[in-house]
Design a protein around this motif. Structure first.
Motif, PDB file in Angstrom:
ATOM      1  N   TYR A  60       0.894  -1.164  -0.034  1.00 49.36           N
ATOM      2  CA  TYR A  60      -0.023   0.132   0.100  1.00 49.36           C
ATOM      3  C   TYR A  60       1.057   1.395   0.060  1.00 49.36           C
ATOM      4  N   THR A  61       0.637   2.256  -0.828  1.00 50.78           N
ATOM      5  CA  THR A  61       1.499   3.321  -1.152  1.00 50.78           C
ATOM      6  C   THR A  61       0.521   4.545  -1.044  1.00 50.78           C
ATOM      7  N   ASP A  62      -0.813   4.526  -1.374  1.00 52.29           N
ATOM      8  CA  ASP A  62      -1.450   5.629  -1.653  1.00 52.29           C
ATOM      9  C   ASP A  62      -2.763   5.732  -0.945  1.00 52.29           C
ATOM     10  N   LEU A  63      -2.718   6.916   0.005  1.00 55.21           N
ATOM     11  CA  LEU A  63      -4.073   7.247   0.765  1.00 55.21           C
ATOM     12  C   LEU A  63      -5.119   7.301   0.139  1.00 55.21           C
ATOM     13  N   PHE A  64      -5.118   7.804  -1.315  1.00 53.19           N
ATOM     14  CA  PHE A  64      -6.407   8.170  -1.971  1.00 53.19           C
ATOM     15  C   PHE A  64      -6.424   7.132  -3.368  1.00 53.19           C
ATOM     16  N   SER A  65      -6.066   5.998  -2.956  1.00 49.86           N
ATOM     17  CA  SER A  65      -6.277   4.855  -4.090  1.00 49.86           C
ATOM     18  C   SER A  65      -7.681   4.612  -4.034  1.00 49.86           C
ATOM     19  N   LEU A  66      -8.431   4.772  -5.140  1.00 47.73           N
ATOM     20  CA  LEU A  66      -9.716   3.999  -5.084  1.00 47.73           C
ATOM     21  C   LEU A  66      -9.959   2.673  -4.989  1.00 47.73           C
ATOM     22  N   THR A  67      -8.787   1.907  -5.651  1.00 44.39           N
ATOM     23  CA  THR A  67      -8.993   0.658  -5.399  1.00 44.39           C
ATOM     24  C   THR A  67      -8.443   0.049  -4.230  1.00 44.39           C
ATOM     25  N   ASP A 104      -0.239  10.967   4.934  1.00 44.16           N
ATOM     26  CA  ASP A 104      -0.215   9.964   3.883  1.00 44.16           C
ATOM     27  C   ASP A 104      -0.794   8.527   4.460  1.00 44.16           C
ATOM     28  N   ILE A 105      -0.642   7.501   3.747  1.00 38.96           N
ATOM     29  CA  ILE A 105      -1.138   6.242   4.133  1.00 38.96           C
ATOM     30  C   ILE A 105      -0.495   5.534   5.277  1.00 38.96           C
ATOM     31  N   ALA A 106       0.876   5.976   5.852  1.00 33.46           N
ATOM     32  CA  ALA A 106       1.575   5.381   6.718  1.00 33.46           C
ATOM     33  C   ALA A 106       0.993   6.135   7.857  1.00 33.46           C
ATOM     34  N   THR A 107       1.195   7.557   8.208  1.00 37.46           N
ATOM     35  CA  THR A 107       0.674   8.280   9.108  1.00 37.46           C
ATOM     36  C   THR A 107      -0.718   7.906   9.536  1.00 37.46           C
ATOM     37  N   THR A 108      -1.684   7.876   8.366  1.00 33.63           N
ATOM     38  CA  THR A 108      -3.013   7.537   8.551  1.00 33.63           C
ATOM     39  C   THR A 108      -3.197   6.100   9.217  1.00 33.63           C
TER      40      THR A 108
END
Length: 416
Positions: A60-67, A104-108
């Motif tokens: 997982y790399t993107d917080l806003f990836s719809l997929t 970002d995805i990590a901190t979220t």
């Protein structure tokens, strides 16, 4: 260890990110499922494909990836694991964790998780030594975040010092240990036992305004009370003046002076174990003034006649009746710590002494960490530098083990 144990591994930026590949391999060999989150900075050093190949799972790399959000969602990702691990943990991500940022995805994932968190810092030695980084680490430790390393050695930047990521085998061992502890059934080893803990300084009045005191914050004593309660003991905390909240599940009695502390302790007895962590003032003013002592221009300062305070540890240790089965004292020393603590144990008549160095620069008084020696009839044990909560947990474990071996002694002392 079975594949039902899953961790989320967050790989943040830094040259040490390449070690995350070896860490994944070692965890997978031990049957631990690994799901990776890669930060933008981390992706400058390792690729999502490498992490995916070794973990055999999506990265997982993107917080806003719809997929990604449709398939998993960052909230689910943060909670469908037994442990969240950040390795390497850069100075940047540690600062964001401390501040509660979620950009970002990590901190979220870190902010949304309700699972234990472990970090393995890696950064330049100057960044590691910076007060901001050390303050951030202290805050995270206080919140319960486990910290592994860093190690000392040469760095990619050419400098030498602390900041090297711990070796993958060391991190893997810490992860496995954490998984065992966090998933093992919890049994309160001190259930049915009663405990007395003293904490903080005492304030000995000079007049209604001034007093004699010391620098004790009470953090270690309060942590011990909380750790004993977590082990199932019925705990009474007798605390001198501090700025700390009362530990949950603990009955707290607040006092000011040494005499008040001794009187409160006597009322709590009998108990199974007493831990005297308070820094009691050795002396008090023989006759405290009823009104404020005023400074007179040109006059000499008042002469204070001091008298010795009651020795709480010795009094309880030598009590002809109601002596606890285990009496633990503390020795805050400057220089020759172990030798002075061994002598103190003999003078006071207690069973154990926890000794620590409070010399200038040790960071013990008011700090978050402590390094102690446990003095018992069998000898002296040197413990590594730990957070005060970790020292308390280790001491509570030793107390529980002591009573577990004393099967011929009664399990509960009833009051009244």
């Amino acid at each position: 260890m079975t594949a039902s144990h899953r961790i989320v591994l967050i790989v943040s930026g830094g040259i040490a990110a390449y070690k995350s590949l070896e860490l994944i391999r070692r965890l997978r060999e031990r049957g631990v499922a690994v799901r990776c989150v890669l930060t933008k900075g981390g992706a400058e050093f390792v690729t999502p494909l490498s992490l995916a190949a070794l973990s055999e799972d999506k990265v997982y790399t993107d917080l806003f990836s719809l997929t990604d959000e449709f398939e998993m969602g960052h909230i689910q990702l943060s909670r469908q694991a037994d442990l969240i691990v950040v390795a390497p943990a850069s100075a940047d991500i540690l600062a964001k964790m401390t501040a509660g940022l979620a950009d970002d995805i990590a901190t979220t994932v870190l902010l949304a998780t309700d699972k234990p968190v472990m970090v393995a810092p890696a950064m330049n030695v100057r960044m590691w030594d910076h007060p901001a980084t050390q303050d951030n680490l202290a805050t995270l430790k206080r919140r319960g975040v486990r910290v592994i390393g860093p190690d000392e050695g040469p760095m990619a930047c050419g400098e030498f010092g602390y900041g090297r990521l711990s070796e993958p085998e060391t991190i893997a061992a810490a992860i496995l240990d954490a998984l065992k502890k966090d998933t093992a059934p919890k049994r309160p080893l001190l259930a049915g036992r009663s405990a007395l803990v003293t904490s903080g300084p005492t304030h000995e009045p000079i007049d209604p305004v001034r007093y004699i005191a010391n620098r004790s914050s009470g953090k270690q004593g309060h942590a011990i009370a909380a750790a004993l309660a977590a082990q199932g003991a019925q705990v009474t905390l007798v605390s001198g003046p501090t700025r700390l909240d009362d530990p949950a599940g603990v009955e707290t009695i607040r006092v000011e002076s040494a005499q008040e502390m001794l009187d409160a302790c006597r009322k709590v007895l009998p108990v199974d174990v007493a831990v005297f962590a308070a820094a009691v003032a050795d002396w008090r003013v023989e006759q405290a003034a009823d009104s404020k002592l005023k400074k007179q221009d040109g006059s000499a300062p008042p002469t204070l006649s001091l008298t010795e305070n009651p020795d709480i540890l010795k009094t309880v240790s030598s009590a002809p009746k109601d002596r606890p089965a285990l009496v633990v004292g503390f020795a805050a020393e400057t220089g020759s710590v172990v030798e002075k603590a061994i002598a103190k144990r003999g003078r006071k008549g207690c069973d154990w002494i926890v000794a620590n160095d409070v010399s200038t620069g040790s960071g013990t008084f008011g700090g978050e960490d402590n390094q102690v020696h446990l003095i018992t009839p069998e000898g002296a044990e040197e413990w590594p530098r730990l957070s005060k909560a970790e020292v308390a947990e280790r001491l509570a474990d030793r107390i529980a083990a002591h009573f577990a071996s004393e099967t011929d002694k009664p399990v509960l002392i009833q009051k009244g």
